[in-house]
Design a protein around this motif. Structure first.
Motif, short mmCIF file in Angstrom:
data_model
loop_
_atom_site.label_atom_id
_atom_site.label_comp_id
_atom_site.label_asym_id
_atom_site.label_seq_id
_atom_site.Cartn_x
_atom_site.Cartn_y
_atom_site.Cartn_z
N GLN A 190 4.48 5.68 0.04
CA GLN A 190 5.73 4.92 0.69
C GLN A 190 4.90 4.12 1.96
N ASP A 191 3.91 4.95 2.61
CA ASP A 191 3.37 4.12 3.64
C ASP A 191 2.76 2.69 3.29
N ASP A 192 2.16 2.71 1.97
CA ASP A 192 1.44 1.51 1.62
C ASP A 192 2.69 0.34 1.40
N ALA A 193 3.89 0.95 0.82
CA ALA A 193 4.98 0.01 0.33
C ALA A 193 5.46 -0.37 1.58
N THR A 194 5.52 0.41 2.82
CA THR A 194 6.24 0.04 3.91
C THR A 194 5.34 -1.28 4.47
N ALA A 195 4.06 -1.01 4.72
CA ALA A 195 2.99 -1.88 5.18
C ALA A 195 3.11 -3.30 4.64
N ILE A 196 3.07 -3.09 3.07
CA ILE A 196 3.49 -4.49 2.53
C ILE A 196 4.83 -5.17 2.74
N LYS B 52 3.90 -4.62 -10.30
CA LYS B 52 2.58 -5.14 -10.51
C LYS B 52 2.47 -6.53 -10.92
N ARG B 53 3.56 -7.20 -11.37
CA ARG B 53 3.59 -8.51 -11.53
C ARG B 53 3.29 -9.41 -10.21
N SER B 54 3.99 -9.09 -9.16
CA SER B 54 3.87 -9.54 -7.89
C SER B 54 2.03 -9.09 -7.04
N TYR B 55 2.00 -7.94 -7.36
CA TYR B 55 0.71 -7.50 -6.83
C TYR B 55 -0.34 -6.85 -8.01
N PRO B 56 -0.85 -7.70 -8.59
CA PRO B 56 -1.79 -7.06 -9.96
C PRO B 56 -2.90 -6.43 -9.50
N HIS B 57 -3.33 -6.43 -8.24
CA HIS B 57 -4.59 -6.07 -7.82
C HIS B 57 -4.40 -4.51 -7.56
N LEU B 58 -3.17 -4.09 -7.18
CA LEU B 58 -2.66 -2.72 -6.90
C LEU B 58 -2.42 -1.72 -8.03
N ASP B 59 -2.97 -0.41 -7.74
CA ASP B 59 -2.64 0.55 -8.66
C ASP B 59 -1.30 1.17 -8.18
N ILE B 60 -0.24 0.51 -9.03
CA ILE B 60 1.12 0.86 -8.74
C ILE B 60 1.41 2.40 -8.74
N GLU C 236 15.28 1.25 -3.95
CA GLU C 236 14.05 0.69 -4.81
C GLU C 236 13.59 1.85 -5.62
N GLY C 237 13.72 2.97 -5.01
CA GLY C 237 13.09 4.33 -5.97
C GLY C 237 11.65 4.31 -6.15
N GLY C 238 11.18 5.39 -7.09
CA GLY C 238 9.90 5.66 -7.23
C GLY C 238 9.30 4.72 -8.40
N TYR C 239 8.57 5.40 -9.34
CA TYR C 239 7.90 4.69 -10.30
C TYR C 239 8.83 4.33 -11.60
#
Length: 170
Positions: free
Chosen positions: A54-60, A41-49, A21-24
């Motif tokens: 990586q830990d945040d992404a893993t949990a999601i 951002k489309r799927s998670y509009p409330h997140l500061d992308i 998936e890669g970085g930004y």
């Protein structure tokens, strides 16, 4: 959740997925828009992308894809392909593609009939049937929106790497 709380199958899957998936990225042609580690951002509009770790992404990924798709209910390797499909196409579409691969009604629910069909099918054969369903799905995406053609080589490379990673744990 700490890494020690995750199953070995999930850790293998996330260690495959995050580098793919890669970085930004903020590609104008990508329907997901602003993306980090594949979280859009489309799927998670409330997140500061941009600030996503990586830990945040893993949990999601664990909460919204691995668990929701029922990946723990199917054999390792196949669970990786289902997880990757859920991330790329959505959970219901991913389950439908798996159901088509095992020739059961594609209702998008990982129920008893689907699980029985999976158990009755040779895993290496099923992996190839599932990835074939994904290739067909890519063709449908391009048929609906020819601008998506620019992603086709990357999608096929992803499938190649995915099958290799899945076979590591079969």
């Amino acid at each position: 959740m700490t890494h020690s709380s995750y199953s070995v199958a999930f850790l293998h899957a996330i260690n495959y997925l995050l580098p793919i998936e890669g970085g930004y990225v903020n590609d104008l042609h990508d329907r997901g828009g602003e993306t980090q580690y594949g979280i859009s951002k489309r799927s998670y509009p409330h997140l500061d992308i941009r600030a996503l770790t990586q830990d945040d992404a893993t949990a999601i990924y664990y909460r919204d894809f691995w668990q929701v798709a029922g990946c723990e209910r199917i054999p390792a390797g196949l669970s990786l392909v289902l997880f990757d499909s859920a991330v790329q196409h959505g959970v219901v579409s991913a389950i439908r593609l798996l159901q088509r691969a095992v020739a059961v009604r594609d209702d998008g629910i990982l129920g008893v009939k689907t699980l029985d069909a999976i158990a009755a099918t040779a895993l290496d054969y099923l992996l190839h049937r599932f990835t074939n369903q994904r290739a067909r799905y890519y063709a449908q995406i391009i048929a609906r929106n020819p601008l998506q053609q620019r992603f086709l080589n990357g999608w096929f490379n992803r499938l190649d790497h995915l099958v290799q990673a899945a076979l590591e744990v079969v």
